[in-house]
Write an enzyme that holds these catalytic residues in place. Structure first.
Site, mmCIF file in Angstrom:
data_model
loop_
_atom_site.group_PDB
_atom_site.id
_atom_site.type_symbol
_atom_site.label_atom_id
_atom_site.label_comp_id
_atom_site.label_asym_id
_atom_site.label_seq_id
_atom_site.Cartn_x
_atom_site.Cartn_y
_atom_site.Cartn_z
ATOM 1 N NE ARG A 138 -4.401 -0.775 1.861
ATOM 2 C CZ ARG A 138 -5.456 -0.395 2.555
ATOM 3 N NH1 ARG A 138 -5.295 0.269 3.668
ATOM 4 N NH2 ARG A 138 -6.665 -0.651 2.134
ATOM 5 C CG ASP A 140 -16.986 8.621 3.340
ATOM 6 O OD1 ASP A 140 -16.456 7.521 3.499
ATOM 7 O OD2 ASP A 140 -16.531 9.476 2.542
ATOM 8 N NE ARG A 149 -20.513 5.050 -0.140
ATOM 9 C CZ ARG A 149 -19.239 4.874 -0.492
ATOM 10 N NH1 ARG A 149 -18.270 5.060 0.392
ATOM 11 N NH2 ARG A 149 -18.921 4.527 -1.716
ATOM 12 C CG HIS A 180 -12.531 9.007 1.755
ATOM 13 N ND1 HIS A 180 -13.854 8.691 1.760
ATOM 14 C CD2 HIS A 180 -12.013 8.382 0.660
ATOM 15 C CE1 HIS A 180 -14.141 7.920 0.715
ATOM 16 N NE2 HIS A 180 -13.031 7.716 0.041
#
Ligand SMILES: NC(=O)c1ccc[n+]([C@@H]2O[C@H](COP(=O)([O-])OP(=O)(O)OC[C@H]3O[C@@H](n4cnc5c(N)ncnc54)[C@H](O)[C@@H]3O)[C@@H](O)[C@H]2O)c1
Length: 319
Positions: free
Chosen positions: A93, A153, A156, A180
């Site tokens: 990552r 978000d 949502r 986020h």
């Protein structure tokens, strides 16, 4: 910022992939922009995406859609960066983050070179870290470089509250704050239904029996939404495309909407030198101001935890 240089409401979208193209499609239908210019390193793919989008021109409100290049940054009103590399097999990552930070710095260099007066909106993930990278590279004031942050978000979150309480989503005021990502949190202290604090609403209106449990499930569901959608279909694009129309619309039309975009903290909520999402007034200047509220002790801890996570990620980049 010399606004007289904007001859039309021109939006440049860098990265014409799933998110960039879906946003272009939604923006074109919104009638908010006069010109939508798409830029991508993959030239054939860009040609295909732009032709497909432009064939809708008889059906959208008046808008010009075309492919462009870095020279298009000069007279852009807003530049939306959705360009990003995908994780390679075996790549960590952190290595992916480094590659995406390199891509971001190169794009911002190109923008700055044109002496553009645009507002930059970063969408590529990890959005908070890359917003910081873009802001540092640009040398611009913090208001002109923001990230899409937790606007999606928060949408949502509002959707799930509305479904569970059987109330119109437009009457739900609710914000997801912080990173986020995994450390994001719900600001319950700022959540209300038509002005009634949410716990009072549930207590007095008896529209739900087991609110305390549902409350916990909703936050978990918001946090896992992207993972679920990616498991099902490989990427998320529709929700974010519409969230971007709200952000960019507020800039183009100077609407001063309050949105949880990612912005550099300059002492707000006791935080410095980190980009994360808190409610902000978004205007033609970009971030007009950060909205301050009295968070509970728990929320303050959660915000600090997000800040710590993000500072660590930024530190790992060594730039
Ligand atoms: N912030 C949010 O809420 C949110 C939501 C969904 C996705 N995203 C992020 O948005 C980004 C894009 O996602 P996607 O699904 O559209 O990916 P995608 O792979 O479909 O598209 C990315 C595009 O970027 C292009 N690109 C790569 N390097 C470039 C460069 N230097 N200049 C111009 N274009 C370049 C690629 O050719 C590709 O077309 C990802 O980082 C993703 O994680 C963010």
């Amino acid at each position: 910022m010399d606004q007289s240089r904007w001859k039309s409401r021109k939006v440049v979208i860098t990265g014409a992939g799933a998110v960039g193209a879906t946003f272009a499609y939604a923006l074109a239908q919104s009638g908010t922009a006069d010109e939508i210019c798409l830029v991508d390193v993959n030239e054939d793919f860009l040609k295909g995406q732009v032709l497909d989008l432009a064939h809708g021109m008889p059906f959208y409100p008046a808008v010009d859609i075309y492919s462009g290049n870095k020279l298009d940054y000069e007279d852009a009103h807003v530049i939306v960066i959705t360009a990003g590399a995908k994780q390679k097999q075996g790549e960590s990552r952190l290595d992916l983050l480094k590659r995406n930070a390199d891509i971001m710095e190169k794009i911002v260099d190109d923008i700055v070179e044109t002496n553009s007066d645009a507002v930059i909106v970063v969408v590529s993930n990890p959005v908070d870290v890359l917003t910081h990278v873009a802001l540092n590279k640009s040398g611009w004031p913090r208001g002109r470089v923001l990230g899409s942050g937790t606007v999606l978000d928060s949408a949502r979150f509002r959707y799930l509250i509305s479904k569970n309480l059987s109330v119109n989503v437009r009457n739900v005021h609710a914000y997801i704050m912080g990173e986020h990502g995994d450390s994001e949190f719900a600001s319950w202290s700022m959540t209300n239904i038509a002005g009634v604090p949410i716990d009072t609403y549930c207590d007095r209106n008896k529209t739900i029996d087991n609110w305390p449990e549902v409350r916990k499930e909703i936050v978990q569901e918001v946090r896992n939404s992207a993972y679920h959608i990616i498991d099902y279909k490989g990427a998320t694009n529709f929700g974010v495309g519409l969230a971007l129309v709200q952000i960019i619309g507020s800039i183009l039309r100077n609407q001063k909407r309050i949105l949880t975009v990612s912005s550099l903290m300059e002492g707000e909520y006791g935080l410095e030198d980190v980009c994360l999402s808190v409610p902000c007034v978004v205007s033609q200047k970009g971030i007009e101001n950060v909205v301050l509220s009295n968070l509970t002790d728990k929320e303050t801890k959660q915000l600090n935890n997000s800040a710590k996570t993000l500072k660590k990620a930024l530190g790992s980049l060594n730039r």
